[in-house]
Design a protein around this motif. Structure first.
Motif, PDB file in Angstrom:
ATOM      1  N   ASN A  60      44.934  36.170  43.853  1.00  0.00           N
ATOM      2  CA  ASN A  60      45.315  35.645  42.541  1.00  0.00           C
ATOM      3  C   ASN A  60      44.652  36.351  41.365  1.00  0.00           C
ATOM      4  OD1 ASN A  60      47.019  33.026  42.884  1.00  0.00           O
ATOM      5  ND2 ASN A  60      45.537  33.041  44.549  1.00  0.00           N
ATOM      6  N   GLY A  61      43.846  37.342  41.609  1.00  0.00           N
ATOM      7  CA  GLY A  61      43.157  38.043  40.528  1.00  0.00           C
ATOM      8  C   GLY A  61      42.512  39.321  41.012  1.00  0.00           C
ATOM      9  N   ARG A  62      41.797  39.981  40.136  1.00  0.00           N
ATOM     10  CA  ARG A  62      41.225  41.288  40.438  1.00  0.00           C
ATOM     11  C   ARG A  62      39.719  41.254  40.696  1.00  0.00           C
ATOM     12  NH1 ARG A  62      44.778  44.911  41.654  1.00  0.00           N
ATOM     13  NH2 ARG A  62      43.424  46.545  40.932  1.00  0.00           N
ATOM     14  N   ARG A  63      39.080  40.077  40.561  1.00  0.00           N
ATOM     15  CA  ARG A  63      37.624  40.007  40.722  1.00  0.00           C
ATOM     16  C   ARG A  63      37.217  38.631  41.216  1.00  0.00           C
ATOM     17  NH1 ARG A  63      35.373  36.719  37.097  1.00  0.00           N
ATOM     18  NH2 ARG A  63      36.588  36.214  35.264  1.00  0.00           N
ATOM     19  N   LEU A  64      35.986  38.541  41.702  1.00  0.00           N
ATOM     20  CA  LEU A  64      35.399  37.251  42.070  1.00  0.00           C
ATOM     21  C   LEU A  64      34.555  36.712  40.931  1.00  0.00           C
ATOM     22  CD1 LEU A  64      34.091  37.969  45.684  1.00  0.00           C
ATOM     23  CD2 LEU A  64      36.119  36.685  45.022  1.00  0.00           C
ATOM     24  N   ARG A  65      33.786  37.595  40.314  1.00  0.00           N
ATOM     25  CA  ARG A  65      32.832  37.188  39.290  1.00  0.00           C
ATOM     26  C   ARG A  65      32.363  38.436  38.556  1.00  0.00           C
ATOM     27  NH1 ARG A  65      27.739  38.651  40.875  1.00  0.00           N
ATOM     28  NH2 ARG A  65      27.565  39.309  43.032  1.00  0.00           N
ATOM     29  N   HIS A  66      31.539  38.244  37.532  1.00  0.00           N
ATOM     30  CA  HIS A  66      30.862  39.357  36.874  1.00  0.00           C
ATOM     31  C   HIS A  66      29.446  39.438  37.408  1.00  0.00           C
ATOM     32  CE1 HIS A  66      34.187  39.767  34.140  1.00  0.00           C
ATOM     33  NE2 HIS A  66      33.615  40.861  33.670  1.00  0.00           N
ATOM     34  N   SER A  67      28.948  40.628  37.554  1.00  0.00           N
ATOM     35  CA  SER A  67      27.603  40.837  38.080  1.00  0.00           C
ATOM     36  C   SER A  67      26.567  40.225  37.158  1.00  0.00           C
ATOM     37  CB  SER A  67      27.324  42.333  38.216  1.00  0.00           C
ATOM     38  OG  SER A  67      25.965  42.551  38.521  1.00  0.00           O
ATOM     39  N   GLU A  68      25.604  39.554  37.756  1.00  0.00           N
ATOM     40  CA  GLU A  68      24.504  38.999  36.968  1.00  0.00           C
ATOM     41  C   GLU A  68      23.570  40.088  36.452  1.00  0.00           C
ATOM     42  OE1 GLU A  68      23.354  38.463  41.358  1.00  0.00           O
ATOM     43  OE2 GLU A  68      25.161  38.470  40.164  1.00  0.00           O
ATOM     44  N   PHE A  69      23.764  41.325  36.923  1.00  0.00           N
ATOM     45  CA  PHE A  69      22.926  42.440  36.499  1.00  0.00           C
ATOM     46  C   PHE A  69      23.591  43.288  35.426  1.00  0.00           C
ATOM     47  CE2 PHE A  69      21.853  41.450  40.932  1.00  0.00           C
ATOM     48  CZ  PHE A  69      20.567  40.987  40.720  1.00  0.00           C
ATOM     49  N   GLY A  70      24.754  42.839  34.937  1.00  0.00           N
ATOM     50  CA  GLY A  70      25.403  43.507  33.820  1.00  0.00           C
ATOM     51  C   GLY A  70      26.189  44.754  34.175  1.00  0.00           C
ATOM     52  N   ASP A  71      26.476  44.970  35.467  1.00  0.00           N
ATOM     53  CA  ASP A  71      27.209  46.184  35.817  1.00  0.00           C
ATOM     54  C   ASP A  71      28.688  45.923  36.130  1.00  0.00           C
ATOM     55  OD1 ASP A  71      26.562  44.910  38.170  1.00  0.00           O
ATOM     56  OD2 ASP A  71      25.917  46.703  39.227  1.00  0.00           O
ATOM     57  N   GLY A  72      29.249  44.868  35.519  1.00  0.00           N
ATOM     58  CA  GLY A  72      30.692  44.667  35.555  1.00  0.00           C
ATOM     59  C   GLY A  72      31.210  43.701  36.590  1.00  0.00           C
ATOM     60  N   PRO A  73      32.537  43.692  36.734  1.00  0.00           N
ATOM     61  CA  PRO A  73      33.188  42.755  37.648  1.00  0.00           C
ATOM     62  C   PRO A  73      32.896  43.090  39.108  1.00  0.00           C
ATOM     63  CG  PRO A  73      34.815  44.186  36.617  1.00  0.00           C
ATOM     64  CD  PRO A  73      33.490  44.514  36.004  1.00  0.00           C
ATOM     65  N   ARG A  74      32.835  42.058  39.936  1.00  0.00           N
ATOM     66  CA  ARG A  74      32.564  42.222  41.362  1.00  0.00           C
ATOM     67  C   ARG A  74      33.737  41.645  42.151  1.00  0.00           C
ATOM     68  NH1 ARG A  74      29.361  45.966  41.531  1.00  0.00           N
ATOM     69  NH2 ARG A  74      28.800  45.416  43.643  1.00  0.00           N
ATOM     70  N   ALA A 128      27.261  40.101  54.876  1.00  0.00           N
ATOM     71  CA  ALA A 128      26.014  40.856  54.970  1.00  0.00           C
ATOM     72  C   ALA A 128      25.505  41.379  53.627  1.00  0.00           C
ATOM     73  CB  ALA A 128      26.187  42.034  55.931  1.00  0.00           C
ATOM     74  N   CYS A 129      26.376  41.666  52.687  1.00  0.00           N
ATOM     75  CA  CYS A 129      25.964  42.431  51.501  1.00  0.00           C
ATOM     76  C   CYS A 129      25.485  41.586  50.320  1.00  0.00           C
ATOM     77  CB  CYS A 129      27.098  43.344  51.046  1.00  0.00           C
ATOM     78  SG  CYS A 129      28.453  42.489  50.215  1.00  0.00           S
ATOM     79  N   GLN A 130      25.734  40.304  50.309  1.00  0.00           N
ATOM     80  CA  GLN A 130      25.302  39.417  49.222  1.00  0.00           C
ATOM     81  C   GLN A 130      26.094  39.595  47.928  1.00  0.00           C
ATOM     82  OE1 GLN A 130      22.721  37.211  50.068  1.00  0.00           O
ATOM     83  NE2 GLN A 130      22.875  38.164  52.062  1.00  0.00           N
ATOM     84  N   ASP A 131      27.215  40.297  47.942  1.00  0.00           N
ATOM     85  CA  ASP A 131      27.955  40.592  46.715  1.00  0.00           C
ATOM     86  C   ASP A 131      28.935  39.491  46.302  1.00  0.00           C
ATOM     87  OD1 ASP A 131      28.389  42.512  44.610  1.00  0.00           O
ATOM     88  OD2 ASP A 131      30.359  42.876  45.474  1.00  0.00           O
ATOM     89  N   CYS A 132      29.241  38.554  47.186  1.00  0.00           N
ATOM     90  CA  CYS A 132      30.299  37.595  46.872  1.00  0.00           C
ATOM     91  C   CYS A 132      29.808  36.162  46.702  1.00  0.00           C
ATOM     92  CB  CYS A 132      31.402  37.653  47.938  1.00  0.00           C
ATOM     93  SG  CYS A 132      30.889  37.050  49.556  1.00  0.00           S
ATOM     94  N   TRP A 133      28.530  35.953  46.427  1.00  0.00           N
ATOM     95  CA  TRP A 133      28.032  34.601  46.190  1.00  0.00           C
ATOM     96  C   TRP A 133      28.730  33.997  44.981  1.00  0.00           C
ATOM     97  CZ3 TRP A 133      25.385  31.776  49.468  1.00  0.00           C
ATOM     98  CH2 TRP A 133      24.559  32.384  50.410  1.00  0.00           C
ATOM     99  N   LEU A 134      29.205  32.768  45.126  1.00  0.00           N
ATOM    100  CA  LEU A 134      29.845  32.031  44.037  1.00  0.00           C
ATOM    101  C   LEU A 134      29.232  30.642  43.939  1.00  0.00           C
ATOM    102  CD1 LEU A 134      33.600  32.898  44.644  1.00  0.00           C
ATOM    103  CD2 LEU A 134      32.156  33.722  42.788  1.00  0.00           C
ATOM    104  N   LEU A 135      29.467  30.005  42.828  1.00  0.00           N
ATOM    105  CA  LEU A 135      28.951  28.668  42.583  1.00  0.00           C
ATOM    106  C   LEU A 135      30.107  27.677  42.537  1.00  0.00           C
ATOM    107  CD1 LEU A 135      26.283  27.177  41.893  1.00  0.00           C
ATOM    108  CD2 LEU A 135      26.857  27.535  39.486  1.00  0.00           C
TER     109      LEU A 135
END
Length: 99
Positions: A44-58, A66-73
């Motif tokens: 339904n979209g192009r991203r999960l979230r924006h990086s908390e480190f300021g380096d753009g959409p994830r 394994a990679c820890q990149d897709c944590w959501l709240l």
């Protein structure tokens, strides 16, 4: 979320599963029972979230937890991995910080 012209993923099969409705930042999206949260969001979209480190959409990375990149709240405050969490009807995901 669905303001994008197309999703990152395209569903090619398994279209007969029961429909499930979830909410992303207050917007309802349709997905299917058995979908992971990552699959539902990227259909339904192009991203999960924006990086908390300021380096753009994830959009996730390893797709296996394994990679820890897709944590959501979730609106309940629970943190989940989008790639290993199956959608539940009425699930409420928050990808934007409260202003």
């Amino acid at each position: 979320m669905t303001g994008s012209s197309a999703g990152q993923f395209i569903r090619l099969g398994e279209t007969q599963r029961a429909p499930v409705e979830i909410h992303i930042d207050g917007e309802s999206i349709s997905c299917l029972a058995g979908d992971t949260l990552l699959t539902a969001m990227l259909l339904n979209g192009r991203r999960l979230r924006h990086s908390e480190f300021g380096d753009g959409p994830r959009a996730g990375f390893c797709n296996m937890g394994a990679c820890q990149d897709c944590w959501l709240l979730l609106s309940s405050g629970e943190r989940v991995r989008a790639c290993t969490t199956e959608v539940r009807d009425g699930m409420d995901v928050v990808t934007r910080e409260a202003r």
